[in-house]
Scaffold this active site. Structure first.
Site, PDB file in Angstrom:
ATOM      1  N   HIS A 152       0.817  -1.219   0.000  1.00 14.93           N
ATOM      2  CA  HIS A 152       0.000   0.000   0.000  1.00 14.93           C
ATOM      3  C   HIS A 152       0.853   1.274   0.000  1.00 14.93           C
ATOM      4  CE1 HIS A 152       0.426  -0.131   4.526  1.00 14.93           C
ATOM      5  NE2 HIS A 152       0.448   1.178   4.359  1.00 14.93           N
ATOM      6  N   ASP A 165       0.187  -7.577   1.468  1.00 12.33           N
ATOM      7  CA  ASP A 165       0.684  -6.206   1.625  1.00 12.33           C
ATOM      8  C   ASP A 165       2.211  -6.152   1.667  1.00 12.33           C
ATOM      9  OD1 ASP A 165       0.309  -3.483   1.723  1.00 12.33           O
ATOM     10  OD2 ASP A 165       0.076  -3.391   3.901  1.00 12.33           O
ATOM     11  N   GLY A 181       3.216   6.548   8.057  1.00 11.11           N
ATOM     12  CA  GLY A 181       4.588   6.729   7.582  1.00 11.11           C
ATOM     13  C   GLY A 181       5.520   5.644   8.077  1.00 11.11           C
ATOM     14  N   ASN A 182       5.123   4.962   9.185  1.00  9.59           N
ATOM     15  CA  ASN A 182       5.895   3.811   9.672  1.00  9.59           C
ATOM     16  C   ASN A 182       5.698   2.588   8.785  1.00  9.59           C
ATOM     17  OD1 ASN A 182       5.920   4.532  13.149  1.00  9.59           O
ATOM     18  ND2 ASN A 182       7.683   3.901  11.960  1.00  9.59           N
ATOM     19  N   SER A 183       4.626   2.593   7.979  1.00  8.87           N
ATOM     20  CA  SER A 183       4.314   1.432   7.144  1.00  8.87           C
ATOM     21  C   SER A 183       5.504   1.048   6.285  1.00  8.87           C
ATOM     22  CB  SER A 183       3.119   1.740   6.241  1.00  8.87           C
ATOM     23  OG  SER A 183       1.955   1.926   7.004  1.00  8.87           O
ATOM     24  N   ALA A 204       0.460  -1.728   9.937  1.00  8.22           N
ATOM     25  CA  ALA A 204      -0.778  -1.024  10.275  1.00  8.22           C
ATOM     26  C   ALA A 204      -0.873  -0.808  11.773  1.00  8.22           C
ATOM     27  CB  ALA A 204      -1.997  -1.829   9.802  1.00  8.22           C
ATOM     28  N   ILE A 209     -11.302 -26.943  -2.796  1.00  5.44           N
ATOM     29  CA  ILE A 209     -12.551 -27.386  -2.179  1.00  5.44           C
ATOM     30  C   ILE A 209     -13.421 -26.177  -1.864  1.00  5.44           C
ATOM     31  CG2 ILE A 209     -11.523 -29.468  -1.175  1.00  5.44           C
ATOM     32  CD1 ILE A 209     -11.378 -27.984   1.506  1.00  5.44           C
TER      33      ILE A 209
END
Length: 482
Positions: free
Chosen positions: A127, A157, A233-235, A252, A295
């Protein structure tokens, strides 16, 4: 690992108290309104704490962080977005306003982690770079390098980029990936990233939980939960252990009131083992190839449990259909079987089983615990690759010109089930029948089409009249395919 001594524990508690008090002091000073009052000089905090406790130096994360921080980078992405101006094609309007822009630039900031210095490989979140036309990476020493996209996987992600390896005698520095499977609740961890674009920042905490898979709106999940602050911003940044090894990729934070409400100690990181597996597949194929049992299942409720001779309150995924030639068929699964565990992981319902499969690569070997006729069986299975896309022509001539893909897992967790129409060629038979890109097919010929294999199974014997049940925007309707 040797148990910590009483002295070490005392020192760690003192260090934690100091960090919390200092952070509160800084926050209060930023939030307080300006006043025309004399400022009272604050006593330096360092003077209130001894440098030595019982003959031992106060513990510090600084030596470890000096090794780690050069490998954590800032990621800056730019995306050109066309502006839909209704007057843009009017010659008079263009003559009167020649400088009206027809596109804008969206910019975003995130973080990344150098995991291979020799090849310049950087891991970040999907992201962070999704839809970007340009991505640049700024190292901790201020150098900015243009990044090349290698591959990304929206459902976990995880994204992989490559930056040029400098030839100026200033080599890149990478973080070693740890075995995240060894993490335990209570282990100390440190998050490093670039929150709010203010610059590289470090927060610390503990592992609050492992194996989290109930975060709303996110794809396949096996998160590390931590109370270390993970802010916007830490992402894509690093979650490291006290040895400076990468145990997770920060992805997140959770707050019911939104990210601007502040940190409430619910942060999530992608485990390093999962990130490593995705990275290897992206490096080899440019995409992730997932395994599947092939399945269909439904959740086990008390009514079904009673009909299958199981006690009330039993949990599991009930097999309703086994596709011919699938991994499940080869393993011996039958309709009516109840899958209660996979590789020792408890399976409570169909979503848990789907999440488990989504985290496995193609050809992965798994062991299923199955309840059948009052007995518990263990069935080994080798997962087979899930189809990523199917053309309408493969399914039925009446769907010619359309292509179908699996729904993003985040949509499934939002309660949507079906198959996504990815593209519809202009003037094709599917287009003439009213099918549009973005439609979600939830049923075909009166039978549920929960995913691509299910849709293919429904259309294996072409019906005389093909009616698709379609989700379009917020409405539903039927399309008769001629």
């Amino acid at each position: 690992m040797r148990a910590p001594s009483r002295t070490t524990l005392l020192a760690l508690v003192a260090a934690a108290a100091f960090g919390g008090f200092a952070a509160t002091l800084i926050r209060d000073s930023l939030d307080a309104p300006a006043r025309a009052e004399p400022v009272v000089a604050a006593v330096p905090m360092a003077s209130t704490l001894p440098g030595v406790v019982d003959g031992q130096a106060m513990p510090s994360l600084a030596p470890m962080l000096r090794r780690v921080t050069p490998a954590v980078v800032s990621v800056h992405s730019r995306q050109r977005v066309r502006i839909n101006n209704p007057f843009a094609n009017d010659p008079f309007f263009r003559r009167m306003f020649p400088n009206v822009p027809d596109e804008r630039i969206n910019e975003s900031l995130g973080s990344g982690v150098i995991v291979d210095a020799a090849r310049g490989y950087v891991l970040t979140n999907h992201h962070v770079i999704e839809g970007a036309d340009e991505v640049s990476v700024t190292l901790s020493d201020g150098r900015t390098l243009t990044a090349e996209f290698v591959g990304s996987d929206a459902d976990t992600d995880v994204a992989l980029m490559r930056i040029p390896v400098p030839g100026d005698g200033q080599p890149l520095q990478a973080i070693q990936l740890a075995d995240s499977g060894a993490l335990q609740v209570g282990d100390f961890v440190v998050a490093v990233g670039n929150p709010f674009g203010v610059g590289q920042t470090v927060t610390s905490g503990i592992v609050s939980a492992v194996g989290r898979s109930n975060v709303p709106g996110v794809g396949f999940q096996n998160f590390i939960q931590t109370d270390a602050s993970i802010n916007p911003g830490n992402s894509g940044g690093a979650l490291v252990n006290l040895r400076g090894e990468l145990v997770g990729i920060n992805t997140a934070s959770f707050n019911p009131r939104g990210s601007m409400a502040g940190n409430i100690g619910l942060g999530f990181a992608i485990p390093a083992n999962l990130a490593r597996s995705v990275m290897q597949q992206l490096d080899a194929h440019g995409e992730v190839r997932r395994g599947s049992l092939g399945i269909d299942t439904q959740d086990l409720d008390d009514r079904l449990a009673a009909s299958l001779g199981l006690p009330a309150g039993s949990r599991g995924a009930v097999v309703t259909r086994v596709q011919t030639g699938s991994a499940g068929a080869e393993a011996g699964l039958r309709p009516g079987d109840v899958i209660v565990a996979a590789n020792g992981q408890r399976i409570d319902d169909g979503e848990t089983l789907r999440n488990f499969q989504g985290l496995q690569p193609a050809n992965a070997r798994v062991t299923l615990d199955v309840r059948r006729d009052g007995r518990t069986l263990q069935l080994p299975a080798t997962l087979r690759e899930q189809p990523r896309t199917l053309s309408g022509q493969q399914l039925d001539p009446r769907l010619s010109g359309a292509s179908f893909v699996e729904l993003p897992e985040a949509l499934r967790r939002g309660g949507v089930s079906g198959v996504l129409v990815e593209e519809v060629a202009s003037g094709s038979r599917a287009a003439r029948n009213g099918l549009r890109a973005g439609d979600v097919v939830v049923a075909a010929a009166g039978e549920r089409a929960s995913d691509l294999p299910a849709l293919r199974a429904v259309l294996a014997d072409p019906p005389a009249q093909l009616v698709l049940r379609i989700l379009r925007g917020r409405g539903q309707g039927n399309l008769v395919m001629e």
